[in-house]
Design a protein around this motif. Structure first.
Motif, PDB file in Angstrom:
ATOM      1  N   PRO A 102       0.810  -1.229   0.000  1.00 44.11           N
ATOM      2  CA  PRO A 102       0.000   0.000   0.000  1.00 44.11           C
ATOM      3  C   PRO A 102       0.838   1.272   0.000  1.00 44.11           C
ATOM      4  O   PRO A 102       0.383   2.301  -0.507  1.00 44.11           O
ATOM      5  CB  PRO A 102      -0.830  -0.126   1.284  1.00 44.11           C
ATOM      6  N   SER A 103       2.044   1.216   0.552  1.00 46.22           N
ATOM      7  CA  SER A 103       2.861   2.430   0.565  1.00 46.22           C
ATOM      8  C   SER A 103       3.217   2.861  -0.849  1.00 46.22           C
ATOM      9  O   SER A 103       3.322   4.068  -1.140  1.00 46.22           O
ATOM     10  CB  SER A 103       4.134   2.212   1.399  1.00 46.22           C
ATOM     11  N   ASP A 104       3.382   1.893  -1.777  1.00 43.54           N
ATOM     12  CA  ASP A 104       3.660   2.248  -3.173  1.00 43.54           C
ATOM     13  C   ASP A 104       2.446   2.911  -3.808  1.00 43.54           C
ATOM     14  O   ASP A 104       2.574   3.899  -4.548  1.00 43.54           O
ATOM     15  CB  ASP A 104       4.028   0.987  -3.966  1.00 43.54           C
ATOM     16  N   VAL A 105       1.250   2.369  -3.524  1.00 42.78           N
ATOM     17  CA  VAL A 105       0.027   2.939  -4.086  1.00 42.78           C
ATOM     18  C   VAL A 105      -0.203   4.347  -3.541  1.00 42.78           C
ATOM     19  O   VAL A 105      -0.528   5.278  -4.286  1.00 42.78           O
ATOM     20  CB  VAL A 105      -1.182   2.032  -3.769  1.00 42.78           C
ATOM     21  N   ILE A 106      -0.018   4.503  -2.243  1.00 42.52           N
ATOM     22  CA  ILE A 106      -0.257   5.799  -1.610  1.00 42.52           C
ATOM     23  C   ILE A 106       0.737   6.839  -2.110  1.00 42.52           C
ATOM     24  O   ILE A 106       0.376   7.998  -2.364  1.00 42.52           O
ATOM     25  CB  ILE A 106      -0.209   5.660  -0.080  1.00 42.52           C
ATOM     26  N   ALA A 107       1.985   6.433  -2.278  1.00 45.54           N
ATOM     27  CA  ALA A 107       2.996   7.377  -2.757  1.00 45.54           C
ATOM     28  C   ALA A 107       2.663   7.869  -4.161  1.00 45.54           C
ATOM     29  O   ALA A 107       2.950   9.030  -4.504  1.00 45.54           O
ATOM     30  CB  ALA A 107       4.371   6.710  -2.736  1.00 45.54           C
ATOM     31  N   ARG A 108       2.065   7.010  -4.961  1.00 43.28           N
ATOM     32  CA  ARG A 108       1.796   7.375  -6.353  1.00 43.28           C
ATOM     33  C   ARG A 108       0.444   8.053  -6.537  1.00 43.28           C
ATOM     34  O   ARG A 108       0.328   9.022  -7.310  1.00 43.28           O
ATOM     35  CB  ARG A 108       1.858   6.112  -7.212  1.00 43.28           C
ATOM     36  N   ARG A 113      -6.019   3.488 -11.482  1.00 43.79           N
ATOM     37  CA  ARG A 113      -5.892   4.735 -12.266  1.00 43.79           C
ATOM     38  C   ARG A 113      -7.263   5.343 -12.530  1.00 43.79           C
ATOM     39  O   ARG A 113      -7.414   6.575 -12.549  1.00 43.79           O
ATOM     40  CB  ARG A 113      -5.166   4.456 -13.576  1.00 43.79           C
ATOM     41  N   GLY A 114      -8.280   4.490 -12.720  1.00 50.53           N
ATOM     42  CA  GLY A 114      -9.632   5.017 -12.920  1.00 50.53           C
ATOM     43  C   GLY A 114     -10.139   5.751 -11.693  1.00 50.53           C
ATOM     44  O   GLY A 114     -10.771   6.814 -11.803  1.00 50.53           O
ATOM     45  N   ALA A 115      -9.872   5.204 -10.509  1.00 49.98           N
ATOM     46  CA  ALA A 115     -10.272   5.888  -9.276  1.00 49.98           C
ATOM     47  C   ALA A 115      -9.536   7.210  -9.135  1.00 49.98           C
ATOM     48  O   ALA A 115     -10.114   8.221  -8.698  1.00 49.98           O
ATOM     49  CB  ALA A 115      -9.988   4.989  -8.076  1.00 49.98           C
ATOM     50  N   TRP A 116      -8.279   7.227  -9.499  1.00 51.89           N
ATOM     51  CA  TRP A 116      -7.471   8.460  -9.447  1.00 51.89           C
ATOM     52  C   TRP A 116      -8.061   9.524 -10.377  1.00 51.89           C
ATOM     53  O   TRP A 116      -8.174  10.706 -10.006  1.00 51.89           O
ATOM     54  CB  TRP A 116      -6.027   8.106  -9.826  1.00 51.89           C
ATOM     55  N   ASP A 164      -6.627   8.223  -0.467  1.00 50.70           N
ATOM     56  CA  ASP A 164      -8.035   8.284  -0.869  1.00 50.70           C
ATOM     57  C   ASP A 164      -8.288   7.483  -2.139  1.00 50.70           C
ATOM     58  O   ASP A 164      -9.339   6.845  -2.278  1.00 50.70           O
ATOM     59  CB  ASP A 164      -8.457   9.739  -1.089  1.00 50.70           C
ATOM     60  N   THR A 165      -7.335   7.508  -3.068  1.00 54.74           N
ATOM     61  CA  THR A 165      -7.498   6.728  -4.295  1.00 54.74           C
ATOM     62  C   THR A 165      -7.533   5.239  -3.977  1.00 54.74           C
ATOM     63  O   THR A 165      -8.372   4.493  -4.507  1.00 54.74           O
ATOM     64  CB  THR A 165      -6.358   7.035  -5.280  1.00 54.74           C
ATOM     65  N   GLU A 166      -6.609   4.773  -3.103  1.00 52.36           N
ATOM     66  CA  GLU A 166      -6.625   3.362  -2.734  1.00 52.36           C
ATOM     67  C   GLU A 166      -7.919   3.000  -2.017  1.00 52.36           C
ATOM     68  O   GLU A 166      -8.523   1.959  -2.283  1.00 52.36           O
ATOM     69  CB  GLU A 166      -5.433   3.011  -1.851  1.00 52.36           C
ATOM     70  N   ARG A 167      -8.359   3.853  -1.102  1.00 55.87           N
ATOM     71  CA  ARG A 167      -9.609   3.588  -0.378  1.00 55.87           C
ATOM     72  C   ARG A 167     -10.779   3.483  -1.351  1.00 55.87           C
ATOM     73  O   ARG A 167     -11.574   2.534  -1.289  1.00 55.87           O
ATOM     74  CB  ARG A 167      -9.872   4.704   0.637  1.00 55.87           C
TER      75      ARG A 167
END
Length: 853
Positions: A619-625, A653-656, A629-632
């Motif tokens: 998750p730290s990779d997802v959050i950094a990028r 990427r769609g959520a982002w 909120d996007t991961e959630r």
């Protein structure tokens, strides 16, 4: 003018500590006004959290934020299931003490929760490996011991040679240790048990009143395994009784041999002298097989004739006595009357060993087949034949009349047996709560007095796979009764004992005199909503129900079930790669479907995220990028929360992109609506305004109902996305009503806030709202506005949509009025010109279908 870009890192850093500082997730358990106990199953701190773990806790945080905005005092604690083999084995692999490994993981997990924006009432944190917790786990053991629910006996147990400890039956999955995958051995050891079987009927009956998924209740029902039937007494040639349990006493006249479990205590006495060596070899082979292997229907039916006979109690016929490993010593009486004509397993055994088959139940068509011509057993109930005085008894009466006959003759009785076994809690490992028992040559078994608890786990250097018996001096103590030298019990308790009562400790986490305050737990429990994995259906959930019922009977709690409602979330799956030479590979070790180490073609498949399969996403990779909120948002949007789902980079990427659209839309409108006050007036709306107003209320309704009902959070998010898209289209069309825009923006932020709390708090602040989101009531909806004043109905002509008509809601709901309105519409009349109308079908609120020629 271009608005500032969405910067999740800056936004999330700004708000990350805000909710904890404000104390939003703390609750006074003594004075709740509108209580709700929400609980996530607490985690094993045996490794780092990946995005699959996050799903459970992100679901929970969203629910708790919603409940808080709905005015509930929410008890939402967190703790750590810190003892047990997962942590100990992981520590062994790394060559460190399990205490260090455990607390390093706890610190990491707490930081991960904070990064996700997940908050708990951290003042209530419990850690099961700390003395202030396991003191009360030992207290629980003593209370069960005092009431006869904890006992020690010598028993055949599952022993994992790799983990070097015994396993409960529930911890053998698919014939393997659930922790390491090693097939367990069968060993005879002195072990401690909890008498869960004393509660079998109540555990089964009380399932009906629980708001749990039906498949979970069915899993528990099957594990408890209640069977009704009769116990029948056969006698050997010497007159010694052999009791068997059967669910089909009506087939007793067809019993042509007996089968005993190899472990049955009568085997030695019934074995002919010339068969002793062969029988002993067979018994040793059976002891090496697991229960799953022994009871498999696909396994060849092996067995040995003991050289002795018993008398069929209703026919007086001598029948041979065999042993076979498919009969288990712990189910029923460990002895089976074999009726090969009417039981498939007995039929296969009889055919394999040349034993007689006798038909005593007619076939469904009333015929009586030749037993030599049977290709399979006749297992369906039917009319009794060749059954002495009960011949001719119809199938629906057969079992009851047979039991009555057996009781009249004194050769049998009605009985109920269970598949459920008593809970084996002894573990021969270090990392667990020590069992508070002392053995004294003078006094015997002596419980440690409550005032001397906890019996501390010794703080010694960790040397790998070891138990308390391996620690010099640990067992040496004095008897609490007589003061003589004595020996401590050197086993620790199964970690599921720790988790069988933790939900009670959360209510009184700092209480030093008792494990929990009865008045407080009676006020807060049962837990209103419990969320966790379905893999705990048989283990943790069953054990927790048993402990709660035992504490109820002992007068410590006023309720009999711990969890009122249960929700089981699905797993997050991801692609895993396996090389035939090097095993599981990390994604970066694969290029073009080939292993970069050896060039072999790799196999790919979707599996639940697992460190062992090297398919986890950090998750730290997802959050950094992309930001938390996007991961959630993506975690909750990618599928129904109770289903397994696949992790997708395209999906994240769609959520982002969606959050960027929301950011640009709201930030772009803030200058125009920040100072607008007052609600819009629907009486002055045009058609565009009415459509957006209806969509707003429908969205609030949808999101509210999903939180309060089925927890279809993915569909709630889909509704929010539709609202954001309609708001964007309305604003872009020009001449937007500023009051309407502000109201929609305001409620959009609020309904989005449980899913993306960082973004919501930032946008809320920029909108000029004075109080924080969590101090703001959840938005309400107007049922009349949800329905709308008019609805658009498609009109089909010969199966194709040719027009749409807008009609008042009352017209849309009346098939006759809807039909007339459709036929009167100008656009429809143009389509019908020169044609004959053959049939008109009006589906209220849906469509009108016209057939012409």
């Amino acid at each position: 003018m271009r608005s500032e870009p969405y910067d999740p890192k800056a936004i999330e850093d700004r708000w990350r500590g805000f909710w904890r500082e404000k104390g939003y997730f703390r609750v006074d358990t003594a004075r709740p006004t509108n209580k709700f106990y929400y609980l996530n199953m607490f985690p094993y701190p045996s490794g780092y959290l990946h995005v699959g773990h996050g799903r459970n806790y992100i679901i929970g945080d969203a629910i708790v934020r919603f409940l808080r905005m709905r005015g509930y005092d929410v008890l939402n604690p967190m703790g750590w299931d810190a003892f047990g083999l997962p942590a100990e084995n992981a520590a062994i692999e790394r060559g460190i003490h399990p205490r260090q490994w455990t607390f390093d993981n706890i610190a990491y997990a707490k930081n991960q929760f904070r990064a996700w924006g997940i908050e708990y009432d951290w003042d209530r944190e419990v850690t099961t490996c700390l003395p202030d917790y396991y003191r009360w786990t030992q207290w629980l053991f003593l209370k069960l011991y005092e009431s006869g629910l904890a006992y020690k006996k010598r028993a055949t147990v599952n022993y994992c040679p790799s983990c070097q400890t015994v396993l409960a039956n529930e911890q053998v999955v698919g014939g393997e240790c659930e922790r390491c995958g090693t097939p367990p051995e069968q060993r005879d050891l002195d072990q401690w048990f909890f008498r869960i079987t004393a509660y079998a009927d109540r555990l089964l009956a009380d399932l009906a009143g629980l708001e749990w998924p039906e498949h979970v209740k069915k899993m528990q029902e099957n594990w408890i395994g209640r069977s009704e039937g009769a116990t029948v007494t056969f006698r050997t040639a010497r007159g010694d009784p052999i009791e068997v349990f059967t669910t089909r006493p009506d087939t007793l006249w067809g019993a042509t041999f007996l089968v005993l479990a190899p472990e049955h205590p009568l085997v030695e006495g019934l074995t002919a002298p010339d068969r002793c060596a062969e029988v002993e070899r067979y018994r040793k082979e059976a002891a090496r097989a697991t229960e799953v292997e022994r009871t498999s229907t696909a396994r060849p039916k092996t067995g040995l004739f003991l050289g002795s006979h018993a008398l069929n109690p209703v026919t007086g016929e001598p029948i041979p006595i065999w042993i076979a490993d498919y009969v288990m010593p712990t189910y029923g009486t460990g002895a089976v009357m074999a009726v090969p004509a009417h039981d498939e397993r007995d039929f296969q055994f009889a055919r394999a060993h040349g034993l007689p088959v006798r038909v005593v139940i007619a076939a469904p068509d009333g015929s009586i087949p030749d037993p030599d011509e049977l290709s399979e057993a006749l297992v369906e109930p039917g009319t009794m034949v060749a059954s002495g005085p009960l011949t001719g008894t119809p199938g629906e009466e057969a079992i009851a009349r047979t039991i009555a006959y057996l009781e009249e003759q004194g050769i049998g009785r009605r009985a109920v047996v269970y598949r459920l076994r008593d809970w084996l809690i002894s573990r021969q490992r270090y990392w667990g709560a020590p069992i508070p028992i002392v053995y004294c040559d003078r006094c015997g078994v002596v419980p440690v007095p409550e005032e001397e608890l906890p019996v501390l786990l010794p703080d010694v250097p960790f040397i790998g796979k070891m138990g308390l018996a391996d620690i010099p001096g640990y067992a040496d103590t004095v008897c609490p009764r007589c003061g003589d030298g004595a020996r401590r019990d050197t086993d620790t308790m199964d970690t599921f004992v720790d988790s069988s009562w933790y939900f009670l400790r959360f209510v009184s986490p700092h209480e030093e005199r008792v494990p929990f305050v009865t008045e407080d737990v009676n006020r807060w429990l049962p837990v209103d909503l419990y969320v966790g994995g379905v893999e705990h259906a048989i283990l943790h959930l069953l054990y927790s129900r048993f402990i709660t019922k035992a504490l109820y009977d002992l007068g410590y709690v006023g309720f009999t079930e711990p969890f009122k409602r249960l929700f089981t979330q699905g797993m997050v799956c991801h692609t895993a790669y396996r090389c035939p030479e090097h095993g599981w590979l990390y994604p970066h070790e694969v290029e073009g479907r080939r292993c970069t180490k050896c060039g072999s073609e790799v196999a790919t498949d979707y599996f639940a995220m697992s460190k062992s399969k090297r398919n986890v996403v950090d998750p730290s990779d997802v959050i950094a990028r992309y930001g938390a909120d996007t991961e959630r948002l993506y975690t909750l949007f990618m599928g129904p929360p109770d289903r397994d789902i696949g992790w997708s980079e395209d999906g994240i990427r769609g959520a982002w992109r969606f959050l960027n659209r929301v950011w640009n839309l709201v930030v772009g409108e803030v200058p125009r609506v920040a100072n607008v006050r007052g609600d819009p007036d629907p009486s002055g709306f045009g058609s565009a305004e009415r459509a957006l107003w209806q969509k707003l209320h429908a969205t609030v309704k949808k999101v509210t109902e999903e939180f309060e009902g089925g927890l279809g959070l993915n569909t709630a998010i889909a509704a929010i996305m539709e609202l954001a898209n309609e708001l964007g289209a309305y604003v872009e069309a020009g001449e937007a009503d500023p009051r309407l825009v502000r109201r929609v923006v305001r409620d959009l932020i609020l309904v989005l806030s449980p899913f993306t709390p960082f973004l919501a708090e930032e946008l809320w602040h920029r909108l000029g709202e004075k109080q924080p989101v969590l101090d703001t009531p959840w938005p309400t909806y107007d049922p009349a506005a949800v329905v709308g004043e008019e609805v658009e109905i498609p009109v089909q002509v010969n199966g194709r949509v040719r027009a749409h008509v807008c009609v008042p809601v009352p017209v849309a709901s009346d098939p006759h009025a809807l039909q007339e309105a459709a036929l009167a519409a100008r656009e429809v009349q143009e389509r019908l010109q020169g044609k004959e109308v053959v049939r008109v079908i009006a589906v209220p609120g849906k469509l009108v279908s016209i057939v012409v020629r």
